[in-house]
Design an enzyme around this catalytic site. Structure first.
Site, PDB file in Angstrom:
ATOM      1  N   ARG A 195      34.504  30.238 -42.421  1.00 22.55           N
ATOM      2  CA  ARG A 195      34.887  31.572 -42.007  1.00 22.55           C
ATOM      3  C   ARG A 195      36.403  31.686 -41.832  1.00 22.55           C
ATOM      4  O   ARG A 195      36.985  32.751 -42.055  1.00 22.55           O
ATOM      5  CB  ARG A 195      34.169  31.943 -40.715  1.00 22.55           C
ATOM      6  CG  ARG A 195      32.650  31.863 -40.834  1.00 22.55           C
ATOM      7  CD  ARG A 195      31.938  33.093 -40.373  1.00 22.55           C
ATOM      8  NE  ARG A 195      32.376  34.316 -41.008  1.00 22.55           N
ATOM      9  CZ  ARG A 195      31.892  35.515 -40.703  1.00 22.55           C
ATOM     10  NH1 ARG A 195      30.983  35.639 -39.752  1.00 22.55           N
ATOM     11  NH2 ARG A 195      32.315  36.600 -41.332  1.00 22.55           N
ATOM     12  N   ASN A 240      20.132  33.675 -42.244  1.00 29.25           N
ATOM     13  CA  ASN A 240      21.414  32.991 -42.056  1.00 29.25           C
ATOM     14  C   ASN A 240      22.032  33.342 -40.708  1.00 29.25           C
ATOM     15  O   ASN A 240      23.174  32.980 -40.430  1.00 29.25           O
ATOM     16  CB  ASN A 240      22.382  33.342 -43.183  1.00 29.25           C
ATOM     17  CG  ASN A 240      22.882  32.114 -43.917  1.00 29.25           C
ATOM     18  OD1 ASN A 240      22.694  31.003 -43.467  1.00 29.25           O
ATOM     19  ND2 ASN A 240      23.540  32.318 -45.044  1.00 29.25           N
ATOM     20  N   CYS A 265      25.581  42.601 -37.251  1.00 31.42           N
ATOM     21  CA  CYS A 265      26.496  41.655 -37.895  1.00 31.42           C
ATOM     22  C   CYS A 265      27.064  42.229 -39.190  1.00 31.42           C
ATOM     23  O   CYS A 265      28.199  41.961 -39.561  1.00 31.42           O
ATOM     24  CB  CYS A 265      25.776  40.344 -38.206  1.00 31.42           C
ATOM     25  SG  CYS A 265      25.681  39.211 -36.816  1.00 31.42           S
ATOM     26  N   SER A 299      23.444  27.236 -46.613  1.00 35.21           N
ATOM     27  CA  SER A 299      23.985  25.882 -46.543  1.00 35.21           C
ATOM     28  C   SER A 299      24.029  25.334 -45.123  1.00 35.21           C
ATOM     29  O   SER A 299      24.479  24.208 -44.918  1.00 35.21           O
ATOM     30  CB  SER A 299      25.398  25.846 -47.149  1.00 35.21           C
ATOM     31  OG  SER A 299      25.355  26.074 -48.540  1.00 35.21           O
ATOM     32  N   ASP A 354      27.378  39.980 -29.315  1.00 37.51           N
ATOM     33  CA  ASP A 354      26.464  40.966 -29.896  1.00 37.51           C
ATOM     34  C   ASP A 354      25.079  40.390 -30.205  1.00 37.51           C
ATOM     35  O   ASP A 354      24.220  41.086 -30.739  1.00 37.51           O
ATOM     36  CB  ASP A 354      27.066  41.649 -31.122  1.00 37.51           C
ATOM     37  CG  ASP A 354      27.256  40.731 -32.323  1.00 37.51           C
ATOM     38  OD1 ASP A 354      26.894  39.547 -32.253  1.00 37.51           O
ATOM     39  OD2 ASP A 354      27.798  41.207 -33.347  1.00 37.51           O
ATOM     40  N   GLU A 407      36.750  36.045 -32.966  1.00 36.40           N
ATOM     41  CA  GLU A 407      35.600  36.325 -33.823  1.00 36.40           C
ATOM     42  C   GLU A 407      35.381  37.817 -34.040  1.00 36.40           C
ATOM     43  O   GLU A 407      34.301  38.247 -34.442  1.00 36.40           O
ATOM     44  CB  GLU A 407      34.345  35.679 -33.231  1.00 36.40           C
ATOM     45  CG  GLU A 407      34.442  34.170 -33.089  1.00 36.40           C
ATOM     46  CD  GLU A 407      34.073  33.410 -34.354  1.00 36.40           C
ATOM     47  OE1 GLU A 407      33.157  33.836 -35.063  1.00 36.40           O
ATOM     48  OE2 GLU A 407      34.724  32.382 -34.636  1.00 36.40           O
ATOM     49  N   HIS A 424      27.698  34.823 -30.315  1.00 29.88           N
ATOM     50  CA  HIS A 424      28.542  36.000 -30.123  1.00 29.88           C
ATOM     51  C   HIS A 424      27.920  36.895 -29.059  1.00 29.88           C
ATOM     52  O   HIS A 424      26.698  36.882 -28.857  1.00 29.88           O
ATOM     53  CB  HIS A 424      28.678  36.816 -31.421  1.00 29.88           C
ATOM     54  CG  HIS A 424      29.486  36.162 -32.480  1.00 29.88           C
ATOM     55  ND1 HIS A 424      29.119  36.164 -33.809  1.00 29.88           N
ATOM     56  CD2 HIS A 424      30.656  35.483 -32.428  1.00 29.88           C
ATOM     57  CE1 HIS A 424      30.024  35.519 -34.522  1.00 29.88           C
ATOM     58  NE2 HIS A 424      30.962  35.096 -33.706  1.00 29.88           N
ATOM     59  N   SER A 445      26.850  26.875 -39.978  1.00 27.66           N
ATOM     60  CA  SER A 445      27.277  27.470 -38.717  1.00 27.66           C
ATOM     61  C   SER A 445      26.646  26.777 -37.509  1.00 27.66           C
ATOM     62  O   SER A 445      25.597  27.188 -37.009  1.00 27.66           O
ATOM     63  CB  SER A 445      26.942  28.968 -38.709  1.00 27.66           C
ATOM     64  OG  SER A 445      27.568  29.607 -37.614  1.00 27.66           O
ATOM     65  N   PHE A 446      27.295  25.728 -37.026  1.00 29.66           N
ATOM     66  CA  PHE A 446      26.838  25.016 -35.838  1.00 29.66           C
ATOM     67  C   PHE A 446      26.864  25.973 -34.639  1.00 29.66           C
ATOM     68  O   PHE A 446      27.873  26.617 -34.358  1.00 29.66           O
ATOM     69  CB  PHE A 446      27.754  23.823 -35.563  1.00 29.66           C
ATOM     70  CG  PHE A 446      27.367  23.001 -34.363  1.00 29.66           C
ATOM     71  CD1 PHE A 446      26.174  22.305 -34.339  1.00 29.66           C
ATOM     72  CD2 PHE A 446      28.219  22.925 -33.264  1.00 29.66           C
ATOM     73  CE1 PHE A 446      25.819  21.541 -33.239  1.00 29.66           C
ATOM     74  CE2 PHE A 446      27.874  22.163 -32.156  1.00 29.66           C
ATOM     75  CZ  PHE A 446      26.679  21.469 -32.138  1.00 29.66           C
ATOM     76  N   GLY A 447      25.742  26.066 -33.942  1.00 27.97           N
ATOM     77  CA  GLY A 447      25.619  27.009 -32.835  1.00 27.97           C
ATOM     78  C   GLY A 447      24.821  28.235 -33.195  1.00 27.97           C
ATOM     79  O   GLY A 447      24.410  28.996 -32.319  1.00 27.97           O
ATOM     80  N   SER A 459      20.917  29.812 -38.877  1.00 28.91           N
ATOM     81  CA  SER A 459      21.660  29.164 -39.958  1.00 28.91           C
ATOM     82  C   SER A 459      21.234  27.711 -40.124  1.00 28.91           C
ATOM     83  O   SER A 459      21.008  27.238 -41.245  1.00 28.91           O
ATOM     84  CB  SER A 459      23.162  29.249 -39.677  1.00 28.91           C
ATOM     85  OG  SER A 459      23.905  28.485 -40.599  1.00 28.91           O
TER      86      SER A 459
END
Length: 445
Positions: free
Chosen positions: A138, A362, A368, A19, A250, A174, A248, A22-24, A28
């Protein structure tokens, strides 16, 4: 006593879809509105979990959350039966409906920050579920995450559970995606490295995309877990790479025991950050700080391949391996770098590739999908046993997925109330397979 790094992977839920929430997160947004395959996504994840056990590692399972989240939709003003709520939300607030259908809890690296009992003041393993306040889809996970952890790790003799931090811009958290631990081994006291994106008292911050982890949140978790100042270090992520899709830490750096693999652009004022890590590290073994130059892997290649969102694991023979997505194998520059890395003088000896395309589309790679939970033998014995992976559990869960999951879900399918019934039926059966009691807050009609 031996301490195992147990990887608890998120089991992909039956409403897995694209969908673009997730902006950024570049992947996604780029794959928004594509057709997702929930069955394939869940099976890919289960195959990785089984493979980790065959390598001799301890592997756990985190169940998916209830989706669609009709509880949140009710709080947003929708009423009637669950099916009525889905129909009304699809017509009047489709963006909220998409958020409440998201299967993003599959990325359990964001579920919580977990501290080794060797590092904590009370000698217990500490859990703080992430509030994930930057994104609605989230942020609604925290309550269920807390309930799930308390069901899996329920022995108060060994485990301490904290509430998620308050939902506030100063306290964006996060989870373990921004935390790693550096030590001689999992069996010894270590340095907790917290990487934050923004300090409210500083003007050093990204300009395009939000910084999801704050310094205040990281400091609060360290205090709550009883980590000593000598064993903690707080380093800022480079805001320029956040603006390139590194949402993030990671996605740009990965650590395990006495190895930290990081991109040269990972940290703000990188030389100073690396010097601070070297100074604070207290292990007797050499600390391998492996900087990856942009000449070998650009930030763009790092984001598209998720080389740093691989798992860096210690094998039973003491060597380390990188568990990487096949996107790394298909990127010539990245594949060449990884091959060279394994031949260099460091503990990393091999790369293991996995097809996790459904997750990758995604924006989530191997790292993750897993939450690292360090457990000694007594702590491991206190974990809910049905949530530990073995070959029998793999076949049971594979059959469960084959029975309940769709081969395809589009954004339009979210308006179909029958998907709600399918998801609830599947999760009701899963709670019985994993023997977790009433962790799911719904009643079957």
């Amino acid at each position: 006593m031996t301490v195992y790094e147990v990887n608890f992977d998120g089991l992909v839920g039956p409403t897995h879809n694209y969908s673009g929430l997730s902006f950024g997160n570049v992947a996604s947004k780029n794959n928004a509105k594509q057709i997702a395959n929930p069955k394939k996504a869940a099976l890919q994840g289960l195959e990785k979990m089984l493979a980790m056990t065959k390598l001799g590692l301890k592997q756990g399972i985190l169940p998916p959350q209830v989706r669609p989240d009709t509880y949140t939709l009710r709080k947003l003003g929708f009423s009637g039966s669950d099916k009525d709520i889905i129909t009304k939300a699809a017509k009047h607030a489709p963006q909220f409906l998409k958020a409440c259908y998201s299967a993003s809890s599959m990325w359990s690296a964001n579920a919580a920050t977990v501290s080794n009992s060797l590092d904590c003041y009370d000698g217990k393993v500490h859990f703080t579920p992430a509030n994930l306040s930057n994104k609605l889809h989230r942020a609604i996970e925290a309550e269920q995450t807390s309930r799930t952890f308390k069901a899996i790790f329920k022995n108060n003799q060994y485990f301490t559970h904290h509430e998620p931090l308050p939902h506030h811009p100063l306290l964006g958290d996060e989870g373990a995606a921004n935390h790693t631990r550096l030590a001689n081994s999992h069996n010894e006291k270590g340095l907790s490295l917290f990487v934050y994106g923004e300090d409210a008292l500083s003007d050093i911050k990204p300009r395009i995309y939000p910084a999801r982890q704050t310094l205040a949140a990281s400091e609060a978790i360290a205090r709550a877990h009883g980590l000593s100042d000598a064993d903690c270090l707080f380093v800022q992520q480079n805001p320029d790479v956040i603006d390139q899709g590194v949402f993030h830490n990671d996605v740009i750096a990965i650590g395990n025991e006495n190895v930290l693999l990081y991109h040269e652009m990972a940290f703000y004022q990188s030389a100073r950050a690396v010097d601070a890590i070297n100074t604070k590290y207290q292990g007797d073994k050499p600390l391998h700080l492996i900087e990856v130059s942009s000449d070998y892997v650009s930030v763009e290649d790092a984001v598209s391949s998720y080389i740093f969102n691989s798992q860096l694991i210690t094998l039973p023979n003491g060597t380390m391996a990188i568990v990487a997505p096949t996107e790394c194998q298909n990127n010539d520059k990245v594949a060449t770098y990884l091959a060279t890395l394994c031949e260099a003088s460091n503990p990393i000896s091999q790369v293991i590739y996995f097809d996790l395309q459904q997750s990758m589309k995604n924006g989530g790679g191997p790292a993750c999908l897993r939450l690292r939970v360090p457990l000694n033998e007594l702590e491991l014995s206190a974990v809910a046993p049905e949530c530990l992976m073995d070959e029998v559990k793999y076949h049971t869960l594979t059959a469960w997925v084959e029975k309940h999951y769709r081969d395809a879900i589009s954004e339009d399918d979210l308006a179909d109330p029958s998907l709600l019934v399918e998801s609830q039926t599947a999760l009701d059966e899963l709670s019985q397979i994993l023997k977790l009691g009433s962790i799911y807050p719904f009643q079957m009609d």
